[in-house]
Design a protein around this motif. Structure first.
Motif, short mmCIF file in Angstrom:
data_model
loop_
_atom_site.label_atom_id
_atom_site.label_comp_id
_atom_site.label_asym_id
_atom_site.label_seq_id
_atom_site.Cartn_x
_atom_site.Cartn_y
_atom_site.Cartn_z
N ASP A 156 5.46 -44.14 -7.98
CA ASP A 156 5.27 -44.24 -6.53
C ASP A 156 6.59 -44.07 -5.79
O ASP A 156 6.69 -43.34 -4.82
N ARG A 157 7.64 -44.71 -6.30
CA ARG A 157 8.94 -44.63 -5.63
C ARG A 157 9.47 -43.19 -5.66
O ARG A 157 10.02 -42.69 -4.70
N ARG A 158 9.25 -42.55 -6.80
CA ARG A 158 9.79 -41.21 -7.00
C ARG A 158 9.07 -40.19 -6.11
O ARG A 158 9.69 -39.37 -5.44
N LEU A 159 7.74 -40.26 -6.09
CA LEU A 159 7.00 -39.31 -5.26
C LEU A 159 7.27 -39.55 -3.78
O LEU A 159 7.40 -38.61 -3.01
N ALA A 160 7.39 -40.82 -3.40
CA ALA A 160 7.69 -41.13 -1.99
C ALA A 160 9.05 -40.55 -1.62
O ALA A 160 9.23 -39.96 -0.56
N PHE A 161 10.00 -40.68 -2.54
CA PHE A 161 11.36 -40.15 -2.30
C PHE A 161 11.32 -38.63 -2.14
O PHE A 161 11.91 -38.06 -1.22
N LEU A 162 10.61 -37.96 -3.05
CA LEU A 162 10.53 -36.50 -2.98
C LEU A 162 9.86 -36.06 -1.69
O LEU A 162 10.32 -35.16 -1.00
N ASN A 163 8.78 -36.76 -1.35
CA ASN A 163 8.02 -36.42 -0.16
C ASN A 163 8.85 -36.59 1.11
O ASN A 163 8.82 -35.74 2.00
#
Ligand code: HEM
Length: 394
Positions: A156-163
Motif C-alpha cells: 500500500d505504501r509503495r503504490l501510494a508513493f508511485l501514484n
C-alpha cells in the motif's frame, strides 16, 4: 518447450498480494486476453528497435554522468569505490526517463532514496523463502499472518508513493488506472535489479580477469579509433558482447526463471502433468552443465568467439535452449532488447575510461552469489579501484 499450454503463472500468495490479485499486471498473470492486452500496451513505448534508437543517446549520456562522478571521486583511485550505487541511480534514471520523462538529480535526491528503499524492501520480502510453506500448504497460511500483513502494508505504501509522485494516466481499452500502476510496478521490478546484477557480476569478473579487460579495450581502440562506445557500434565489438553473454551464462540473474503453470492436464516428455502444476525451468543448470558446455565453470570469452560463436542468448525464433537467460516463448523477457545494449554501453564506456582493479593488497574480488526465490545476485557489492586510462576517447 511447449506452446501456450505452460504460459500461465501459478497461484502464489506473494504475487497475488503485491499484484492486487490475478489479472491486474503483466509479469505474474495468467496467459489470457488480459496478458495479451498488457503486453501490447508496453510493447510500443518500450520494446521495439525504434525505442532503442530513440533512447540510446540518453543511455550513453547517463553512463557518461556516472563516469564523470567516478572521475571526480578521489577515493576511486586510491582505496576504491562501490560502483553499484552509481549504476543503480543510472538504471533508475534510464527507466524513469522512459516511463515518465523524469529523472533523479543525485544519490541524495530524497525521492530517489525513498523509491529505492521501498523497492529494496519489496525485493527482500518477495525473494525470501519464508512464505513457501504457506504457498504449498494453504492450511499453514494463518502462521504467515504477520509476514503477510507486513507485505500488505508495504504494498500500500509503495503504490501510494508511485501514484503520488509518478502520475500515470487512465488508459482506454478496458485498462484501469490500477492496471497501469501495476505495469509501472512490473517495470520497476523487472528492469532494475536484473540489469544491475548483470552489471555487477560483469564488473567483478572483469576485475578478476584483467586480460579480458585489455582485450576489450584493445578492441575498442582498434575498431572505434577514438569514437565512444555506443549502442550503434556494439555490433563491432565482439569481445565486449561475448563478455556480457558469458556473464549472463555463469551468473544467470533469474536462475529458475518465473514459475509457470498449465491450466489443463498435459503430457510432457512422456509424463502426465496434472492441471495447475507449478513448472520450474532451471535455466542456470542448462547454462552451466558439464555435458552441454566445454569447461562451463570457467569465465572464458573465447567460448562465444570460438566454439559457441553461433550461440545467442535465446531470442526470437532461433532458440538455443542451453542459454535461456531471458526465457523463450510467448512470455520471454521483452526487456532483453534494452538490457543487452544498456549493459554493453555501460561496460564499454567504463572500460574505455578506467582499468578496474581489486583494492590494494587483493588480487581478486569476491564473486560468490546469494540465491533468492527468483534471483541470483552477487553476495557482496565489490569495492573496486579505478585507474584512469588515457587515449581511448576524449
Ligand atoms: C539482464 C536483464 C534481464 C533479465 C536477465 C531478465 C529476465 C527475465 C525473465 C527470466 C523473465 C521471465 C519470463 C518467465 O519466466 O515468464 C522476464 C520477464 C519480463 N521482463 Fe525481463 N529481464 C531483464 C531485463 C528486463 C528489462 C530491462 C525490462 C524492462 C524494461 C524487463 C521486463 C520484463 C517484463 C515486462 C517481463 C514479463 C513478460 C511477460 O510475462 O510477458 N526485463 N525477464
Amino acid at each position: 518447450m511447449q506452446g501456450a499450454e505452460f504460459e500461465s503463472c501459478p497461484w502464489n500468495i506473494m504475487f497475488d498480494l503485491f499484484m492486487g490479485g490475478r489479472q491486474q499486471d503483466l509479469v505474474f498473470t495468467l496467459y489470457s486476453d488480459h496478458w495479451r492486452k498488457m503486453r501490447k500496451i508496453l510493447t510500443v513505448p518500450f520494446f521495439t528497435s525504434k525505442v532503442v534508437q530513440t533512447y540510446s543517446n540518453m543511455w550513453e549520456h547517463e553512463m557518461d554522468l556516472v563516469i564523470d562522478e567516478l572521475k571526480k571521486d578521489g577515493s576511486a583511485r586510491t582505496e576504491g569505490v562501490v560502483i553499484q550505487r552509481q549504476l543503480q541511480l543510472m538504471l533508475y534514471n534510464i527507466t524513469y526517463s522512459m516511463m515518465f520523462n523524469t529523472k533523479f538529480e543525485s544519490l541524495d535526491d530524497r525521492l530517489y532514496i525513498e523509491l529505492a528503499r521501498l523497492n529494496s524492501e519489496r525485493g527482500r520480502l518477495t525473494r525470501s523463502f519464508e512464505y513457501n510453506y504457506g504457498d504449498f500448504i494453504p492450511l499453514l497460511r494463518p502462521f504467515l499472518a504477520r509476514y503477510l500483513s507486513k507485505c500488505r502494508d508495504l504494498k500500500d505504501r509503495r503504490l501510494a508513493f508511485l501514484n503520488l509522485n509518478f502520475h500515470s494516466k487512465e488508459e482506454d481499452g478496458g485498462i484501469t488506472e490500477a492496471n497501469v500502476m501495476y505495469l509501472v510496478d512490473n517495470l520497476n521490478i523487472a528492469s532494475q535489479d536484473t540489469t544491475l546484477w548483470t552489471l555487477e557480476w560483469t564488473i567483478a569478473e572483469l576485475v578478476n580477469h584483467p586480460v579480458i579487460q585489455d582485450k576489450i579495450r584493445d578492441g575498442i581502440m582498434s575498431v572505434l579509433k577514438g569514437e565512444p562506445v555506443k549502442e550503434s557500434n556494439l555490433c563491432r565489438l565482439p569481445y565486449l558482447q561475448a563478455t556480457v553473454k558469458e556473464s549472463l551464462r555463469v551468473h544467470t540473474p533469474v536462475p529458475l526463471l518465473i514459475p509457470h503453470m498449465n491450466l489443463e492436464e498435459r503430457k510432457l516428455g512422456g509424463y502426465t502433468i496434472p492441471k495447475e502444476s507449478k513448472v520450474v525451468v532451471n535455466a542456470w543448470w542448462l547454462a552451466n552443465n558439464l555435458e552441454l558446455w566445454k569447461e562451463p565453470e570457467q569465465f572464458r570469452l573465447e567460448r562465444f568467439l570460438e566454439e559457441e560463436s553461433a550461440t545467442e542468448v535465446a531470442a526470437g525464433r532461433k532458440v538455443d535452449f542451453r542459454l535461456i537467460t531471458f526465457r523463450t516463448g510467448r512470455r520471454r523477457c521483452p526487456g532483453m532488447i534494452l538490457a543487452m545494449p544498456i549493459a554493453g554501453v555501460a561496460i564499454g564506456r567504463l572500460l574505455s575510461n578506467f582499468k578496474i582493479k581489486a583494492p590494494y593488497g587483493l588480487e581478486k574480488v569476491d564473486v560468490r552469489g546469494i540465491r533468492g526465490q527468483f534471483s541470483f545476485r552477487i553476495a557482496n557489492h565489490s569495492t573496486v579501484v579505478l585507474e584512469p586510462v588515457d587515449g581511448i576517447i576524449n
